[in-house]
Design an enzyme around this catalytic site. Structure first.
Site, PDB file in Angstrom:
ATOM      1  N   GLU A   6     -15.463   1.923 -24.912  1.00 16.47           N
ATOM      2  CA  GLU A   6     -15.352   2.435 -26.274  1.00 16.47           C
ATOM      3  C   GLU A   6     -16.399   1.750 -27.153  1.00 16.47           C
ATOM      4  O   GLU A   6     -16.165   1.471 -28.323  1.00 16.47           O
ATOM      5  CB  GLU A   6     -13.945   2.178 -26.826  1.00 16.47           C
ATOM      6  CG  GLU A   6     -12.835   2.835 -26.034  1.00 16.47           C
ATOM      7  CD  GLU A   6     -11.474   2.645 -26.672  1.00 16.47           C
ATOM      8  OE1 GLU A   6     -11.318   2.987 -27.854  1.00 16.47           O
ATOM      9  OE2 GLU A   6     -10.570   2.145 -25.976  1.00 16.47           O
ATOM     10  N   GLU A  32       0.946   3.918   1.954  1.00 15.51           N
ATOM     11  CA  GLU A  32       1.498   4.408   3.216  1.00 15.51           C
ATOM     12  C   GLU A  32       2.790   3.682   3.585  1.00 15.51           C
ATOM     13  O   GLU A  32       3.773   4.318   4.000  1.00 15.51           O
ATOM     14  CB  GLU A  32       0.474   4.249   4.348  1.00 15.51           C
ATOM     15  CG  GLU A  32      -0.799   5.045   4.138  1.00 15.51           C
ATOM     16  CD  GLU A  32      -1.905   4.261   3.444  1.00 15.51           C
ATOM     17  OE1 GLU A  32      -3.072   4.470   3.777  1.00 15.51           O
ATOM     18  OE2 GLU A  32      -1.578   3.426   2.565  1.00 15.51           O
ATOM     19  N   HIS A  51       0.822  -1.193   0.000  1.00 20.43           N
ATOM     20  CA  HIS A  51       0.000   0.000   0.000  1.00 20.43           C
ATOM     21  C   HIS A  51       0.865   1.255   0.000  1.00 20.43           C
ATOM     22  O   HIS A  51       2.057   1.218   0.319  1.00 20.43           O
ATOM     23  CB  HIS A  51      -0.920   0.000   1.217  1.00 20.43           C
ATOM     24  CG  HIS A  51      -2.010  -1.019   1.141  1.00 20.43           C
ATOM     25  ND1 HIS A  51      -2.965  -1.168   2.131  1.00 20.43           N
ATOM     26  CD2 HIS A  51      -2.310  -1.950   0.193  1.00 20.43           C
ATOM     27  CE1 HIS A  51      -3.791  -2.151   1.799  1.00 20.43           C
ATOM     28  NE2 HIS A  51      -3.413  -2.629   0.630  1.00 20.43           N
ATOM     29  N   ASP A 106     -15.219  -3.067 -36.728  1.00 24.11           N
ATOM     30  CA  ASP A 106     -13.884  -2.454 -36.740  1.00 24.11           C
ATOM     31  C   ASP A 106     -12.744  -3.429 -36.461  1.00 24.11           C
ATOM     32  O   ASP A 106     -11.581  -3.087 -36.694  1.00 24.11           O
ATOM     33  CB  ASP A 106     -13.814  -1.334 -35.691  1.00 24.11           C
ATOM     34  CG  ASP A 106     -14.806  -0.220 -35.971  1.00 24.11           C
ATOM     35  OD1 ASP A 106     -15.243  -0.092 -37.133  1.00 24.11           O
ATOM     36  OD2 ASP A 106     -15.148   0.521 -35.034  1.00 24.11           O
ATOM     37  N   CYS A 131      -5.904   1.901   5.905  1.00 24.55           N
ATOM     38  CA  CYS A 131      -6.655   0.710   6.277  1.00 24.55           C
ATOM     39  C   CYS A 131      -6.378   0.341   7.731  1.00 24.55           C
ATOM     40  O   CYS A 131      -5.318   0.634   8.289  1.00 24.55           O
ATOM     41  CB  CYS A 131      -6.331  -0.458   5.350  1.00 24.55           C
ATOM     42  SG  CYS A 131      -4.621  -1.020   5.421  1.00 24.55           S
ATOM     43  N   ALA A 155     -20.380   7.196 -37.379  1.00 21.76           N
ATOM     44  CA  ALA A 155     -20.125   6.245 -38.466  1.00 21.76           C
ATOM     45  C   ALA A 155     -21.013   6.590 -39.643  1.00 21.76           C
ATOM     46  O   ALA A 155     -22.010   7.320 -39.513  1.00 21.76           O
ATOM     47  CB  ALA A 155     -20.395   4.812 -38.002  1.00 21.76           C
ATOM     48  N   LEU A 169      -7.531  -3.252 -29.162  1.00 18.75           N
ATOM     49  CA  LEU A 169      -7.702  -2.729 -27.803  1.00 18.75           C
ATOM     50  C   LEU A 169      -6.456  -2.903 -26.940  1.00 18.75           C
ATOM     51  O   LEU A 169      -6.551  -3.157 -25.732  1.00 18.75           O
ATOM     52  CB  LEU A 169      -8.923  -3.365 -27.117  1.00 18.75           C
ATOM     53  CG  LEU A 169     -10.266  -3.205 -27.841  1.00 18.75           C
ATOM     54  CD1 LEU A 169     -11.384  -3.865 -27.036  1.00 18.75           C
ATOM     55  CD2 LEU A 169     -10.579  -1.733 -28.093  1.00 18.75           C
TER      56      LEU A 169
END
Length: 379
Positions: free
Chosen positions: A310, A65, A63, A214, A88, A175, A218
């Site tokens: 998207e 911290e 974490h 398309d 936490c 489109a 990605l």
């Protein structure tokens, strides 16, 4: 903004705000890498000088911290710790950060917001006060909440935060007609920004229509981002995702999930799974399409906190109209389409987006020649 734990009045609140902004900025560096934990930023300041800094590490641990305390070493004793989310207080894989703060001898903590996770929910702050550490809360709360929003929604609503991206021509089309070639709407600067946005999320989500039309990959192609591998998610009610698509072809190299309806073909699922694609089924909504709340809940169960959508005009409109998108970024190209095509957003969704009661315009600028507007839903 103060709280019941505010036992210390800072002599210079603007100094606290400046150091908290630095902590929040440091936490942003690991957005998209810390799921299922939030991306938290932390700095330690002694005599006006930053002596330690830390952010939640990839995978969610260590974490922020404990990273900052380790960075500061002995200089942490008597110093002030700034953290974007309540430390936490529960024992999980690691010991509580609140205990580490006490053990390090810090004299003061400035914490932006309380963690709504029921395992924490004020207990971390209370533990610091009980140890005699001065505590100030609420500084930088608005930006800290934006940073932790995916975590907040996951622990309160069981779903990730959703950021939505749309690209449209100058006259509002995403489109052309059914047999038109794919429109190349935006330039390199805007396209590179989209790559960066992908990197800041745990998952990238599209609809199956986008996959068929398309054939997207990605992935992240900008130098320095190649190692980032957000989960690729396809919303596909009837399991129409082509086995020849680039998503399926690379599924063994890049994590890929298809979310299907309960009645989708079992043989199609088997074929996708044989290619390395994970398939999960959720209930259908009244319109016969995937229930978007159920799909997002499924992602929440997988530990996703931040999803970048998207998915095209249909998915975009549904997410906005159902109150399931928290941020919307619209890229508007320079050239108009000048004939009939597919509108980038339904009239109802656009009206909702521009309604100041529901949404606020955060930014209105340019990426190269393309206009960029970013909206935030009022929660």
């Amino acid at each position: 903004m103060s709280s019941r734990f505010d036992l210390y009045t800072a002599p210079a609140a603007d100094e606290d705000a400046a150091f908290m902004a630095a902590a929040i900025g440091w936490g942003r560096r690991h957005l998209g890498q810390t799921a299922p934990n939030p991306a938290v930023g932390c700095i330690i300041v002694r005599d006006g000088v930053i002596v330690g800094r830390g952010a939640t590490q990839p995978g969610g641990r260590p974490h922020a911290e404990t990273e900052a305390i380790a960075d500061a070493g002995p200089l942490a004793r008597g110093a002030t710790l700034y953290v974007s989310l309540e430390p936490c207080s529960h024992h999980g894989v690691t010991a509580p950060c609140a205990d580490a703060i006490v053990a390090a001898g810090l004299s003061r903590v400035v914490s932006a917001i309380e963690d709504p996770d029921r395992r924490v929910a004020g207990r971390g702050h209370a533990k610091l006060v009980q140890a005699g550490i001065g505590l100030r809360t609420g500084i930088g709360a608005v930006e800290a909440r934006r940073l932790a929003l995916g975590h907040i929604l996951r622990v309160t609503e069981g779903r990730p935060m959703v950021s939505l991206k749309l690209a449209e021509t100058a006259d509002g089309y995403a489109a052309g007609g059914e047999h038109d070639a794919r429109l190349m709407i935006t330039g390199a600067a805007a396209n590179n920004r989209v790559q960066i946005l992908r990197a800041l999320h745990d998952a990238v989500m599209v609809g199956v229509g986008t996959v068929i039309a398309d054939d997207p990959l990605l992935t992240l192609r900008l130098p320095g981002l190649e190692a980032r591998r957000p989960l690729r998610v396809v919303l596909d009610t009837h399991l129409r995702t082509p086995l020849a698509s680039r998503l399926v072809a690379t599924a063994r190299e890049r994590p890929t999930l298809v979310i299907a309806g309960e009645g989708a073909s079992q043989s199609a699922q088997a074929a996708l799974e044989a290619a390395g694609v994970a398939v999960e089924r959720v209930a259908l909504g009244p319109d016969g399409r995937l229930s978007l709340p159920e799909a997002l809940q499924a992602l929440g169960r997988r530990g996703m906190t931040r999803v970048f959508s998207e998915g095209g005009p249909v998915a975009a409109a549904a997410l906005i109209e159902k109150g399931l998108a928290e941020f919307v970024t619209i890229y508007t190209g320079v050239k108009p389409f000048l004939r009939e095509g597919v509108r980038s957003l339904s009239a109802g969704a656009r009206a909702q987006l521009t309604d100041s009661k529901d949404w606020r315009l955060l930014d209105d600028g340019f990426a190269g020649l393309d206009r960029v507007r970013r909206y935030e839903r009022r929660l």
